[in-house]
Scaffold this motif. Structure first.
Motif, short mmCIF file in Angstrom:
data_model
loop_
_atom_site.label_atom_id
_atom_site.label_comp_id
_atom_site.label_asym_id
_atom_site.label_seq_id
_atom_site.Cartn_x
_atom_site.Cartn_y
_atom_site.Cartn_z
N ILE A 4 25.17 50.83 26.25
CA ILE A 4 26.30 51.16 27.11
C ILE A 4 26.55 50.08 28.16
O ILE A 4 27.69 49.83 28.55
CB ILE A 4 26.14 52.56 27.75
N ARG A 5 25.49 49.38 28.59
CA ARG A 5 25.68 48.32 29.58
C ARG A 5 26.47 47.15 28.99
O ARG A 5 27.38 46.64 29.63
CB ARG A 5 24.33 47.82 30.09
N ILE A 6 26.14 46.76 27.77
CA ILE A 6 26.86 45.66 27.13
C ILE A 6 28.29 46.08 26.80
O ILE A 6 29.24 45.33 27.06
CB ILE A 6 26.12 45.16 25.87
N ILE A 7 28.45 47.27 26.27
CA ILE A 7 29.80 47.74 25.92
C ILE A 7 30.67 47.84 27.17
O ILE A 7 31.83 47.41 27.17
CB ILE A 7 29.72 49.09 25.18
N SER A 8 30.14 48.36 28.25
CA SER A 8 30.89 48.44 29.51
C SER A 8 31.25 47.06 30.03
O SER A 8 32.38 46.83 30.49
CB SER A 8 30.07 49.20 30.56
N ALA A 9 30.30 46.14 29.97
CA ALA A 9 30.56 44.78 30.44
C ALA A 9 31.62 44.10 29.58
O ALA A 9 32.51 43.41 30.11
CB ALA A 9 29.27 43.96 30.43
N VAL A 10 31.56 44.30 28.27
CA VAL A 10 32.55 43.71 27.37
C VAL A 10 33.95 44.24 27.70
O VAL A 10 34.91 43.47 27.80
CB VAL A 10 32.18 43.97 25.89
N ILE A 11 34.07 45.54 27.87
CA ILE A 11 35.38 46.12 28.18
C ILE A 11 35.89 45.64 29.54
O ILE A 11 37.07 45.31 29.69
CB ILE A 11 35.32 47.66 28.09
N LEU A 12 35.01 45.56 30.52
CA LEU A 12 35.40 45.10 31.85
C LEU A 12 35.85 43.64 31.83
O LEU A 12 36.90 43.29 32.38
CB LEU A 12 34.25 45.29 32.84
N ILE A 13 35.06 42.78 31.19
CA ILE A 13 35.42 41.35 31.12
C ILE A 13 36.73 41.16 30.35
O ILE A 13 37.58 40.36 30.73
CB ILE A 13 34.28 40.54 30.46
N TYR A 14 36.88 41.91 29.27
CA TYR A 14 38.12 41.85 28.48
C TYR A 14 39.33 42.22 29.36
O TYR A 14 40.33 41.50 29.39
CB TYR A 14 38.03 42.79 27.28
N ALA A 15 39.22 43.33 30.06
CA ALA A 15 40.33 43.79 30.91
C ALA A 15 40.64 42.78 32.01
O ALA A 15 41.80 42.45 32.25
CB ALA A 15 40.01 45.15 31.51
N LEU A 16 39.60 42.27 32.65
CA LEU A 16 39.82 41.28 33.71
C LEU A 16 40.47 40.01 33.18
O LEU A 16 41.36 39.44 33.81
CB LEU A 16 38.50 40.96 34.41
N GLY A 17 40.02 39.54 32.02
CA GLY A 17 40.59 38.33 31.44
C GLY A 17 42.06 38.50 31.07
O GLY A 17 42.88 37.62 31.33
N GLU A 18 42.39 39.63 30.46
CA GLU A 18 43.78 39.87 30.06
C GLU A 18 44.69 40.07 31.28
O GLU A 18 45.80 39.55 31.32
CB GLU A 18 43.86 41.08 29.13
N ILE A 19 44.21 40.83 32.24
CA ILE A 19 45.00 41.05 33.46
C ILE A 19 45.19 39.74 34.20
O ILE A 19 46.29 39.43 34.67
CB ILE A 19 44.33 42.12 34.36
N TRP A 20 44.14 38.94 34.29
CA TRP A 20 44.20 37.64 34.96
C TRP A 20 45.28 36.76 34.32
O TRP A 20 46.13 36.21 35.00
CB TRP A 20 42.84 36.96 34.87
N GLU A 21 45.23 36.64 32.99
CA GLU A 21 46.20 35.79 32.32
C GLU A 21 47.62 36.32 32.47
O GLU A 21 48.55 35.57 32.76
CB GLU A 21 45.86 35.65 30.84
N PHE A 22 47.81 37.60 32.27
CA PHE A 22 49.15 38.18 32.35
C PHE A 22 49.74 38.03 33.75
O PHE A 22 50.88 37.61 33.90
CB PHE A 22 49.11 39.65 31.94
N VAL A 23 48.97 38.39 34.75
CA VAL A 23 49.48 38.35 36.12
C VAL A 23 49.81 36.92 36.53
O VAL A 23 50.88 36.65 37.08
CB VAL A 23 48.48 39.00 37.10
#
Length: 184
Positions: free
Chosen positions: A61-80
């Motif tokens: 769950i730690r890796i899965i949570s980190a993957v989802i968080l990093i993914y969301a941050l990367g996509e939001i960063w690029e889009f914004v």
């Protein structure tokens, strides 16, 4: 070297296929991200797919949570930064102009990555944004100074956006490799 090879011979074929699938998925996802395609999405899907394929081995769950968080941050960063960053910096640009700059960025990213992988995607995207923003503003206002200022802002925003997304891509690849190859 023989010890390494003989160590793999005792490994079950299923594990070898899982490892091979993971290597192919990671390499394909990184390559896709370099061309500004949804490689990060492929890595998140792979992470979840492996976790549900064999929860006893790959569900952390730690890796899965980190993957989802990093993914969301990367996509939001690029889009914004890509779309709203230029709109915020240059108040009088239309949304059509922002869309055209985005298209120029995509073409520049593909051309830059083709010429020089990894750094070429970031530099090519910035150059594509620069050229399209310059053409857009010059054809709209016929003012070289305004066109140069908009082009410079677009290139800076796109460079920072792509760089941030590529950092997220490499962090996701490391996390996915940790989940598959170094499970506890």
């Amino acid at each position: 070297m023989e010890q390494i090879i003989s160590g793999f011979s005792g490994m079950a074929d299923a594990y070898m296929l899982e490892w091979l699938a993971a290597v192919v998925l990671i390499l394909a996802a990184v390559a896709m991200s370099l061309f500004d395609l949804p490689g990060n999405t492929l890595m998140v899907g792979s992470c979840l797919g492996f976790a549900f394929y064999d929860p006893s081995k790959y569900f952390d769950i730690r890796i899965i949570s980190a993957v989802i968080l990093i993914y969301a941050l990367g996509e939001i960063w690029e889009f914004v930064l890509s779309f709203f960053g230029i709109k915020r910096k240059v108040k009088d640009i239309s949304w059509w102009g922002v869309l055209l700059i985005g298209c120029g960025t995509f073409v520049g990213t593909v051309m830059g990555t083709t010429a020089f992988p990894v750094a070429g995607s970031v530099i090519g995207g910035a150059i594509g944004a620069f050229v399209m923003a310059y053409l857009y503003e010059y054809l709209r206002s016929h003012n070289l100074q305004h066109a140069g200022a908009l082009a410079w802002q677009a290139a800076k925003m796109q460079f920072i956006a792509m760089l941030g997304k590529l950092v997220a891509t490499f962090v996701l690849a490391i996390l996915l490799a940790k989940q598959i190859f170094f499970y506890a």
